[in-house]
Scaffold this motif. Structure first.
Motif, PDB file in Angstrom:
ATOM      1  N   LEU A  25       0.931  -1.169   0.099  1.00  0.00           N
ATOM      2  CA  LEU A  25       0.252   0.016  -0.087  1.00  0.00           C
ATOM      3  C   LEU A  25       0.722   1.284   0.090  1.00  0.00           C
ATOM      4  N   VAL A  26       2.152   1.111   0.709  1.00  0.00           N
ATOM      5  CA  VAL A  26       3.016   2.317   0.719  1.00  0.00           C
ATOM      6  C   VAL A  26       3.345   2.780  -0.463  1.00  0.00           C
ATOM      7  N   ARG A  27       3.713   1.588  -1.315  1.00  0.00           N
ATOM      8  CA  ARG A  27       4.328   1.581  -2.737  1.00  0.00           C
ATOM      9  C   ARG A  27       3.279   2.368  -3.696  1.00  0.00           C
TER      10      ARG A  27
ATOM     11  N   ARG B 244       3.142   5.706  -3.229  1.00  0.00           N
ATOM     12  CA  ARG B 244       4.107   6.652  -3.620  1.00  0.00           C
ATOM     13  C   ARG B 244       4.150   6.780  -5.360  1.00  0.00           C
ATOM     14  N   GLU B 245       4.052   5.297  -5.832  1.00  0.00           N
ATOM     15  CA  GLU B 245       4.300   5.289  -7.170  1.00  0.00           C
ATOM     16  C   GLU B 245       2.751   5.619  -8.265  1.00  0.00           C
ATOM     17  N   LEU B 246       1.985   5.490  -7.335  1.00  0.00           N
ATOM     18  CA  LEU B 246       0.573   5.652  -8.224  1.00  0.00           C
ATOM     19  C   LEU B 246      -0.142   6.964  -7.632  1.00  0.00           C
ATOM     20  N   GLY B 247       0.305   7.606  -6.426  1.00  0.00           N
ATOM     21  CA  GLY B 247      -0.322   8.854  -6.208  1.00  0.00           C
ATOM     22  C   GLY B 247      -1.714   8.265  -5.119  1.00  0.00           C
ATOM     23  N   GLY B 248      -1.776   6.783  -4.859  1.00  0.00           N
ATOM     24  CA  GLY B 248      -2.775   6.829  -3.876  1.00  0.00           C
ATOM     25  C   GLY B 248      -2.805   7.309  -2.521  1.00  0.00           C
ATOM     26  N   ASP B 249      -4.077   7.084  -1.947  1.00  0.00           N
ATOM     27  CA  ASP B 249      -4.219   7.729  -0.618  1.00  0.00           C
ATOM     28  C   ASP B 249      -4.697   6.536   0.546  1.00  0.00           C
ATOM     29  N   PHE B 250      -4.144   5.575   0.261  1.00  0.00           N
ATOM     30  CA  PHE B 250      -4.376   4.411   1.254  1.00  0.00           C
ATOM     31  C   PHE B 250      -4.036   5.124   2.839  1.00  0.00           C
ATOM     32  N   ASP B 251      -4.798   4.746   3.663  1.00  0.00           N
ATOM     33  CA  ASP B 251      -4.284   4.840   4.907  1.00  0.00           C
ATOM     34  C   ASP B 251      -3.883   3.683   5.681  1.00  0.00           C
ATOM     35  N   VAL B 252      -2.435   3.638   5.383  1.00  0.00           N
ATOM     36  CA  VAL B 252      -1.859   2.263   5.513  1.00  0.00           C
ATOM     37  C   VAL B 252      -2.093   1.708   7.115  1.00  0.00           C
TER      38      VAL B 252
ATOM     39  N   ARG C 164      -9.647  -2.219   8.655  1.00  0.00           N
ATOM     40  CA  ARG C 164      -9.994  -1.932   9.880  1.00  0.00           C
ATOM     41  C   ARG C 164     -11.650  -1.222   9.985  1.00  0.00           C
ATOM     42  N   ARG C 165     -11.545  -0.436   8.947  1.00  0.00           N
ATOM     43  CA  ARG C 165     -12.816   0.692   9.015  1.00  0.00           C
ATOM     44  C   ARG C 165     -13.391   0.429   7.421  1.00  0.00           C
ATOM     45  N   ARG C 166     -14.670   1.060   7.443  1.00  0.00           N
ATOM     46  CA  ARG C 166     -15.004   1.753   6.065  1.00  0.00           C
ATOM     47  C   ARG C 166     -14.234   2.849   5.598  1.00  0.00           C
TER      48      ARG C 166
ATOM     49  N   HIS D  58      -6.697   5.019 -11.653  1.00  0.00           N
ATOM     50  CA  HIS D  58      -8.228   5.337 -11.982  1.00  0.00           C
ATOM     51  C   HIS D  58      -9.269   4.632 -11.165  1.00  0.00           C
ATOM     52  N   ILE D  59      -8.844   4.943  -9.823  1.00  0.00           N
ATOM     53  CA  ILE D  59      -9.531   3.952  -8.743  1.00  0.00           C
ATOM     54  C   ILE D  59     -10.004   4.858  -7.734  1.00  0.00           C
ATOM     55  N   ASP D  60     -11.267   4.849  -7.421  1.00  0.00           N
ATOM     56  CA  ASP D  60     -12.136   5.534  -6.221  1.00  0.00           C
ATOM     57  C   ASP D  60     -12.945   4.726  -5.809  1.00  0.00           C
ATOM     58  N   VAL D  61     -12.805   3.869  -4.806  1.00  0.00           N
ATOM     59  CA  VAL D  61     -13.688   2.869  -4.268  1.00  0.00           C
ATOM     60  C   VAL D  61     -13.752   3.359  -2.799  1.00  0.00           C
ATOM     61  N   THR D  62     -14.931   2.735  -2.231  1.00  0.00           N
ATOM     62  CA  THR D  62     -15.282   2.547  -0.754  1.00  0.00           C
ATOM     63  C   THR D  62     -14.953   1.049  -0.180  1.00  0.00           C
ATOM     64  N   MET D  63     -14.226   1.127   0.711  1.00  0.00           N
ATOM     65  CA  MET D  63     -14.122  -0.344   1.142  1.00  0.00           C
ATOM     66  C   MET D  63     -14.614  -0.389   2.493  1.00  0.00           C
ATOM     67  N   LYS D  64     -15.558  -1.569   2.483  1.00  0.00           N
ATOM     68  CA  LYS D  64     -16.256  -1.711   4.013  1.00  0.00           C
ATOM     69  C   LYS D  64     -15.360  -2.168   5.138  1.00  0.00           C
ATOM     70  N   GLU D  65     -15.622  -1.959   6.395  1.00  0.00           N
ATOM     71  CA  GLU D  65     -14.839  -2.659   7.549  1.00  0.00           C
ATOM     72  C   GLU D  65     -14.942  -4.226   7.285  1.00  0.00           C
ATOM     73  N   GLY D  66     -13.673  -4.565   7.428  1.00  0.00           N
ATOM     74  CA  GLY D  66     -13.600  -6.193   7.452  1.00  0.00           C
ATOM     75  C   GLY D  66     -13.139  -6.674   5.727  1.00  0.00           C
ATOM     76  N   GLU D  67     -13.617  -5.753   4.878  1.00  0.00           N
ATOM     77  CA  GLU D  67     -13.263  -5.997   3.664  1.00  0.00           C
ATOM     78  C   GLU D  67     -11.677  -6.098   3.155  1.00  0.00           C
ATOM     79  N   THR D  68     -11.179  -7.224   2.434  1.00  0.00           N
ATOM     80  CA  THR D  68      -9.872  -7.542   2.161  1.00  0.00           C
ATOM     81  C   THR D  68      -9.324  -7.482   1.012  1.00  0.00           C
ATOM     82  N   ILE D  69      -8.182  -7.129   0.854  1.00  0.00           N
ATOM     83  CA  ILE D  69      -7.228  -7.323  -0.345  1.00  0.00           C
ATOM     84  C   ILE D  69      -6.334  -8.532  -0.441  1.00  0.00           C
TER      85      ILE D  69
END
Ligand code: AVJ
Length: 361
Positions: free
Chosen positions: A260-262, A265-273, A296-298, A307-318
């Protein structure tokens, strides 16, 4: 998860010089004599793959992207963990049986070509070659000249492996920055006697049909008499597997979350690691350890370059990685029906790790 095939179009042949762009690279010793072949269209693969795999149900990311500079350093740390025994077991077997392995694969005269798929930091190949070249009680007469080809998508891994091997006598090194498939295309259709190394249980990243297909691809790149050395981790008790993939020091968790850090950094993502935790699962039916990142949360995640803009639910996994484990019989069977004949196998009984040498028919 698949490994995408790279076409060999746009290949550039580059001789390394010291004006390398990467700052950390300049600080290290460069090995100018090694040839690097780069295959140019890969830079955009990461964004495309993230876009594709994150949209799947369940969400996924290909495990090959775990190995940026920090990811590779964390993987090296994993290999030192008391709970992760694959690397130590394999190094022990390579060290002990190196002479025999080369004696069984080298041609009667002339050089041996060694092709390593995914050399990592180069330690395994270094161990094999040094042990085979060192003087010892059992002499097989000669050490052949070695033409080493390193195949990896990671420039970082190629640099490290190249540096590790740079001091060896009678060894020429070519680095191919490409996928396994791209590298196999490159080495196919030449006459040189070849030993392919597929070590570290890297085969475990393929699902069963994928492993079958990939072994066929290796076989297709080889001629009769060429050899393949595969290292595989065997099925073992669940608690051992879970400790190996979810260690008490949290190194494997960091390795996983670094993806997620990668992306940030490389794709301008905003994951809260911080909002993702590591989970390792033993999937007995599929005979694989899975790594996941659990939200851990929504939360909303944006990755502009993918081109990603998604909402992840609490408990949802990658789902970020699968490490398939084998039974010895099963491995023997798959090697046999993909066109190989057994030569010899060496077992690390304590760690349940198997090194198998086979010959292309
Ligand atoms: C390098 C793919 C063999 O699956 O054991 C280590 C990677 N993942 N800890 C493996 C890994 C988590 C490793 N391989």
């Amino acid at each position: 998860m698949r490994h995408s095939a790279a076409s060999d179009k746009g290949r550039t042949k580059v001789l390394r010089h010291t004006e390398e762009t990467d700052r950390t690279d300049r600080l290290r010793k460069s090995s100018d004599a090694q040839e690097v072949l780069r295959y140019s269209e890969q830079d955009t693969d990461f964004a495309r793959d993230v876009e594709y795999y994150l949209a799947l149900e369940p969400r996924q990311l290909p495990s090959r992207y775990l190995y940026d500079a920090l990811g590779s350093a964390l993987f090296d740390a994993i290999c030192e963990l008391p709970w992760y025994r694959i690397t130590r077991a394999e190094l022990g077997l390579l060290d002990t049986h190196a002479r025999e392995i080369l004696a069984l694969t080298a041609p009667p005269s002339g050089p041996l070509r060694i092709v390593e798929l995914g050399p990592g930091n180069g330690t395994k190949l270094l161990t094999l070659i040094e042990a085979a070249q060192s003087p010892g009680p059992v002499r097989d007469g000669r050490s052949p000249h070695l033409d080493v080809h390193l195949i990896d998508v990671s420039a970082n891994a190629l640099d490290q492996a190249g540096r590790a091997l740079a001091g060896l006598d009678d060894v020429a090194i070519v680095k191919h920055q490409t996928t396994y498939e791209g590298g196999l295309d490159e080495i196919a259709r030449t006459g040189a006697r070849t030993l392919v190394l597929f070590l570290g249980s890297n085969i475990g990243n393929f699902d069963r049909p994928g492993a079958d297909e990939f072994l066929r691809a290796i076989r297709a790149a080889l001629g009769p008499g060429d050899a393949l050395l595969v290292g595989v981790d065997l099925v073992k008790p669940e608690y051992e597997l879970l400790l190996a993939y979810d260690d008490p020091l949290g190194i494997t968790a960091a390795f996983n979350r670094n993806l997620l850090v990668r992306i940030n950094r490389e794709l301008g993502g905003d994951f809260d690691v911080d909002a993702f935790r590591h989970r390792a699962v033993w999937n007995r039916n599929e005979s694989r350890v899975e790594m996941h990142l659990v939200s851990r949360r929504r939360q909303r995640v944006r990755i502009p370059a993918a081109h990603i803009d998604v909402t992840m639910k609490e408990g949802e996994t990658i789902w970020t990685e699968s490490s398939y484990k084998y039974e010895p019989d099963e491995l023997a069977a798959v090697l046999e029906h993909t066109g190989f004949r057994p030569i010899e196998s060496w077992l690390a009984a304590e760690e349940r790790f198997l090194l198998t040498l086979v010959r292309a028919e």
